[in-house]
Design a protein around this motif. Sequence first.
Motif, PDB file in Angstrom:
ATOM      1  N   TRP A 158       0.810  -1.043  -0.073  1.00  0.00           N
ATOM      2  CA  TRP A 158      -0.245   0.516   0.277  1.00  0.00           C
ATOM      3  C   TRP A 158       0.888   1.181   0.375  1.00  0.00           C
ATOM      4  N   ARG A 167       6.294  -0.826 -11.536  1.00  0.00           N
ATOM      5  CA  ARG A 167       7.650  -1.294 -12.023  1.00  0.00           C
ATOM      6  C   ARG A 167       7.334  -2.514 -12.140  1.00  0.00           C
ATOM      7  N   ALA A 184      -2.465  -3.994  -2.529  1.00  0.00           N
ATOM      8  CA  ALA A 184      -3.058  -3.710  -1.461  1.00  0.00           C
ATOM      9  C   ALA A 184      -4.227  -3.907  -1.011  1.00  0.00           C
ATOM     10  N   GLN A 186      -5.515  -2.115   1.441  1.00  0.00           N
ATOM     11  CA  GLN A 186      -6.024  -0.554   1.794  1.00  0.00           C
ATOM     12  C   GLN A 186      -5.714   0.178   0.336  1.00  0.00           C
ATOM     13  N   ALA A 213      -8.746  -7.423  -2.873  1.00  0.00           N
ATOM     14  CA  ALA A 213      -8.832  -9.020  -2.580  1.00  0.00           C
ATOM     15  C   ALA A 213      -8.766  -8.486  -0.906  1.00  0.00           C
ATOM     16  N   MET A 220      -4.456 -15.751  -2.866  1.00  0.00           N
ATOM     17  CA  MET A 220      -2.621 -16.258  -4.270  1.00  0.00           C
ATOM     18  C   MET A 220      -1.994 -17.766  -4.061  1.00  0.00           C
ATOM     19  N   PHE A 234       7.030 -10.024  -6.098  1.00  0.00           N
ATOM     20  CA  PHE A 234       6.303  -9.941  -5.241  1.00  0.00           C
ATOM     21  C   PHE A 234       6.944  -8.639  -3.855  1.00  0.00           C
ATOM     22  N   GLU A 258      10.929  -7.566  -3.481  1.00  0.00           N
ATOM     23  CA  GLU A 258      11.348  -6.904  -3.172  1.00  0.00           C
ATOM     24  C   GLU A 258      11.001  -6.521  -1.821  1.00  0.00           C
ATOM     25  N   LEU A 259      11.298  -6.595  -0.556  1.00  0.00           N
ATOM     26  CA  LEU A 259      11.368  -7.467   0.966  1.00  0.00           C
ATOM     27  C   LEU A 259      11.190  -5.512   1.856  1.00  0.00           C
ATOM     28  N   GLY A 260      11.963  -5.673   2.863  1.00  0.00           N
ATOM     29  CA  GLY A 260      11.888  -4.929   4.344  1.00  0.00           C
ATOM     30  C   GLY A 260      13.096  -4.675   3.927  1.00  0.00           C
ATOM     31  N   GLY A 261      13.350  -3.267   4.632  1.00  0.00           N
ATOM     32  CA  GLY A 261      14.255  -2.654   5.057  1.00  0.00           C
ATOM     33  C   GLY A 261      14.457  -2.225   6.523  1.00  0.00           C
ATOM     34  N   LEU A 421      19.085  -3.730   2.031  1.00  0.00           N
ATOM     35  CA  LEU A 421      18.245  -2.576   1.141  1.00  0.00           C
ATOM     36  C   LEU A 421      18.800  -1.815   0.529  1.00  0.00           C
ATOM     37  N   PHE A 459      16.627  -1.282  -8.759  1.00  0.00           N
ATOM     38  CA  PHE A 459      16.257  -1.309  -7.520  1.00  0.00           C
ATOM     39  C   PHE A 459      16.269  -2.590  -7.108  1.00  0.00           C
TER      40      PHE A 459
HETATM   41  P1  NAP Z   1       2.684  -7.366   3.548  1.00  0.00           P
HETATM   42  O1  NAP Z   1       1.579  -7.285   4.560  1.00  0.00           O
HETATM   43  O2  NAP Z   1       4.003  -7.613   3.241  1.00  0.00           O
HETATM   44  O3  NAP Z   1       2.299  -7.346   2.710  1.00  0.00           O
HETATM   45  C1  NAP Z   1       2.180  -6.637   1.046  1.00  0.00           C
HETATM   46  C2  NAP Z   1       1.197  -7.114  -0.158  1.00  0.00           C
HETATM   47  O4  NAP Z   1       1.072  -8.958   0.428  1.00  0.00           O
HETATM   48  C3  NAP Z   1      -0.243  -6.859   0.267  1.00  0.00           C
HETATM   49  O5  NAP Z   1      -0.493  -7.288  -1.050  1.00  0.00           O
HETATM   50  C4  NAP Z   1      -1.252  -7.822   1.277  1.00  0.00           C
HETATM   51  O6  NAP Z   1      -2.399  -8.243   1.006  1.00  0.00           O
HETATM   52  C5  NAP Z   1      -0.356  -9.058   0.329  1.00  0.00           C
HETATM   53  N1  NAP Z   1      -0.380 -10.225   1.741  1.00  0.00           N
HETATM   54  C6  NAP Z   1      -0.066 -10.339   2.673  1.00  0.00           C
HETATM   55  N2  NAP Z   1      -0.462 -11.637   3.539  1.00  0.00           N
HETATM   56  C7  NAP Z   1      -0.029 -12.406   2.244  1.00  0.00           C
HETATM   57  C8  NAP Z   1      -0.234 -13.835   2.274  1.00  0.00           C
HETATM   58  N3  NAP Z   1       0.337 -14.768   2.934  1.00  0.00           N
HETATM   59  N4  NAP Z   1      -0.580 -14.142   0.357  1.00  0.00           N
HETATM   60  C9  NAP Z   1      -0.191 -13.236  -0.096  1.00  0.00           C
HETATM   61  N5  NAP Z   1      -0.270 -11.769  -0.499  1.00  0.00           N
HETATM   62  C10 NAP Z   1       0.052 -11.393   0.989  1.00  0.00           C
HETATM   63  O7  NAP Z   1       3.631  -5.203   3.391  1.00  0.00           O
HETATM   64  P2  NAP Z   1       2.826  -4.023   4.046  1.00  0.00           P
HETATM   65  O8  NAP Z   1       3.266  -4.539   4.840  1.00  0.00           O
HETATM   66  O9  NAP Z   1       1.528  -3.463   2.959  1.00  0.00           O
HETATM   67  O10 NAP Z   1       4.221  -3.629   2.908  1.00  0.00           O
HETATM   68  C11 NAP Z   1       5.060  -3.007   3.701  1.00  0.00           C
HETATM   69  C12 NAP Z   1       6.033  -3.718   4.155  1.00  0.00           C
HETATM   70  O11 NAP Z   1       6.181  -3.861   2.314  1.00  0.00           O
HETATM   71  C13 NAP Z   1       7.909  -3.545   3.987  1.00  0.00           C
HETATM   72  O12 NAP Z   1       8.014  -4.423   4.824  1.00  0.00           O
HETATM   73  C14 NAP Z   1       8.411  -2.052   3.353  1.00  0.00           C
HETATM   74  O13 NAP Z   1       9.699  -2.181   3.861  1.00  0.00           O
HETATM   75  C15 NAP Z   1       8.231  -3.628   2.147  1.00  0.00           C
HETATM   76  N6  NAP Z   1       8.494  -2.915   1.070  1.00  0.00           N
HETATM   77  C16 NAP Z   1       9.219  -3.371   0.141  1.00  0.00           C
HETATM   78  C17 NAP Z   1       9.960  -2.536  -1.139  1.00  0.00           C
HETATM   79  C18 NAP Z   1      11.172  -3.127  -1.900  1.00  0.00           C
HETATM   80  O14 NAP Z   1      10.781  -2.222  -3.064  1.00  0.00           O
HETATM   81  N7  NAP Z   1      11.764  -3.357  -1.011  1.00  0.00           N
HETATM   82  C19 NAP Z   1       9.060  -1.050  -1.415  1.00  0.00           C
HETATM   83  C20 NAP Z   1       8.354  -1.202  -0.524  1.00  0.00           C
HETATM   84  C21 NAP Z   1       7.330  -1.985  -0.111  1.00  0.00           C
HETATM   85  P3  NAP Z   1      -3.455  -7.379   1.968  1.00  0.00           P
HETATM   86  O15 NAP Z   1      -3.482  -6.157   1.000  1.00  0.00           O
HETATM   87  O16 NAP Z   1      -4.605  -8.362   1.715  1.00  0.00           O
HETATM   88  O17 NAP Z   1      -2.277  -7.306   3.021  1.00  0.00           O
END
Ligand code: NAP
Length: 489
Positions: A158, A167, A184, A186, A213, A220, A234, A258-261, A421, A459
């Motif tokens: 989100w 991207r 997401a 939200q 959803a 998924m 992802f 692309e995960l957390g940092g 990251l 990136f």
């Molecule tokens: P998240 O909880 O992992 O959610 C990200 C996406 O995954 C959302 O669309 C979410 O759906 C979905 N999701 C959640 N559980 C899932 C499952 N079991 N199976 C499949 N999809 C699932 O992360 P967030 O809190 O929204 O986003 C913040 C995180 O993203 C932070 O850790 C940030 O660092 C990371 N991020 C990384 C980058 C990068 O480029 N490295 C860029 C931006 C953000 P819902 O909408 O239903 O929750």
Amino acid sequence: MTSVESVLKKTPKDLFIGGRWVPASGGRTFDVDDPATGEVLCSVADATPADGVAALDAAVAAQPAWAAHPPRERGEILRRAFELLTTRIDDLALLMTSEMGKPLADSRAEITYAAEFFRWFSEEAVRIDGGYQVAPNGTGRFLVMRQPVGPCLFVTPWNFPMAMGTRKIGPAIAAGCTSVIKPAHQTPLSMLALAEILQEAGLPDGVLNVVPAVGAGELMEPLIRDGRARKISFTGSTAVGRRLIEQSAEQVLRVSMELGGNAPFLVFDDADLDKAVDGAMLAKMRNMGEACTAANRIYAQAGIAEEFGRRLAERMGALRVGHGAADGVQVGPLIDAKARTKVTELVSDAVDRGAKVVIGGKAPEGDGYDGGYFYSPTVLTDVPTDARMATEEIFGPVAPISVFQTEQEALELANDTEYGLVSYVFTTDLARGLRMSEGLETGMVGLNQGIVSNPAAPFGGVKHSGLGREGGSTGIDEFLETKLVAIAT
Ligand code: NAP
């Protein structure tokens, strides 16, 4: 003048499957809220697992024709979409601010950034090449082809509701891959608006399918295990990414993560302090701190730490907090109550362990803040290394400063995390800048600048921050398979 109501009214709210806008099975919907007020903006179709399969069916059906589509035309669709995004930036920014909370200026910056991925990959679509080689013994030839990976699954967060999508969608379209994307819950509206723009730009039916959803996992997982998608890309938290990698193992999907940092931001005694403070404001406050690239740990060298902290606090304290669509607002709300609770807990934990609050440290009170998930820009000093925020993503407008003495100590502190990251280094000593850039265990380094993201550059992270790269000339590689044709001569 554009109003939120008029923008919401014209934004699609159904699922986008096979080029058609359709309600979810059983008419299921979910609400999208404005995080600045907590009020419901509208409801959006809530894809069921059966809808997910229908979206994958559409992507699979469209794949062969899309792979055979002339690269020039694939690029031209992206180029037209880039232009439409640019022309409609005012409406799209208002939509994004309404569902995500960031100030309008930040939404505009994100849409510009998002559109640039389409421009960049419109240019890459016609540059996919291969190779031809004489075998070392001279008796055979090698022809190396690059072909689209196949149907892809995308899941996006989100915090950057449009750019995290473009991207992936940009290089997929350029490479000749079809896809199903789940934004997401939200922030589905920006992605639905983007799908409408791509359709208008001429994207054939089924090439992109969008399935918002609330039940991300139940939607998924069957698609990942289905076997027809060949890749998952992802962006989101490391915890979810890890789970998706496990699920992908069964069908040996290609994965991009692309995960957390947990970005360290290092300021040396010899830094240009004006630049360092500007850089810290950008690295910390872009997106209210809700960025994977956000400076999560600020380390200042002993000789300038006090001065740096004072100047940063002055700048942070001067920021105007409020509804992102209001004039002059620089800091919007956090995404939801859970996000604000986490920030509050991390600050309390740091203070309990000895950190000092220079400014902020709580939610703002008074008119205009009711119902929204606001948190005041905060600067903490003397943050101990055992504070939770030294190891966890803050994802909020909190700048924790700690002091270091030597370059070696700075490097050790910076690398003391499972994430990798991005890191930021401020120094006027070029040799030190290079030494640090080589020693930092991150996929990206901002050297004397507080932002690294650019569609023309790769990136991505190392360690628990991810696999693969998005953007740059390598971005399209994630969507291409390499095939060898060994030729007898
Ligand atoms: P998240 O909880 O992992 O959610 C990200 C996406 O995954 C959302 O669309 C979410 O759906 C979905 N999701 C959640 N559980 C899932 C499952 N079991 N199976 C499949 N999809 C699932 O992360 P967030 O809190 O929204 O986003 C913040 C995180 O993203 C932070 O850790 C940030 O660092 C990371 N991020 C990384 C980058 C990068 O480029 N490295 C860029 C931006 C953000 P819902 O909408 O239903 O929750």
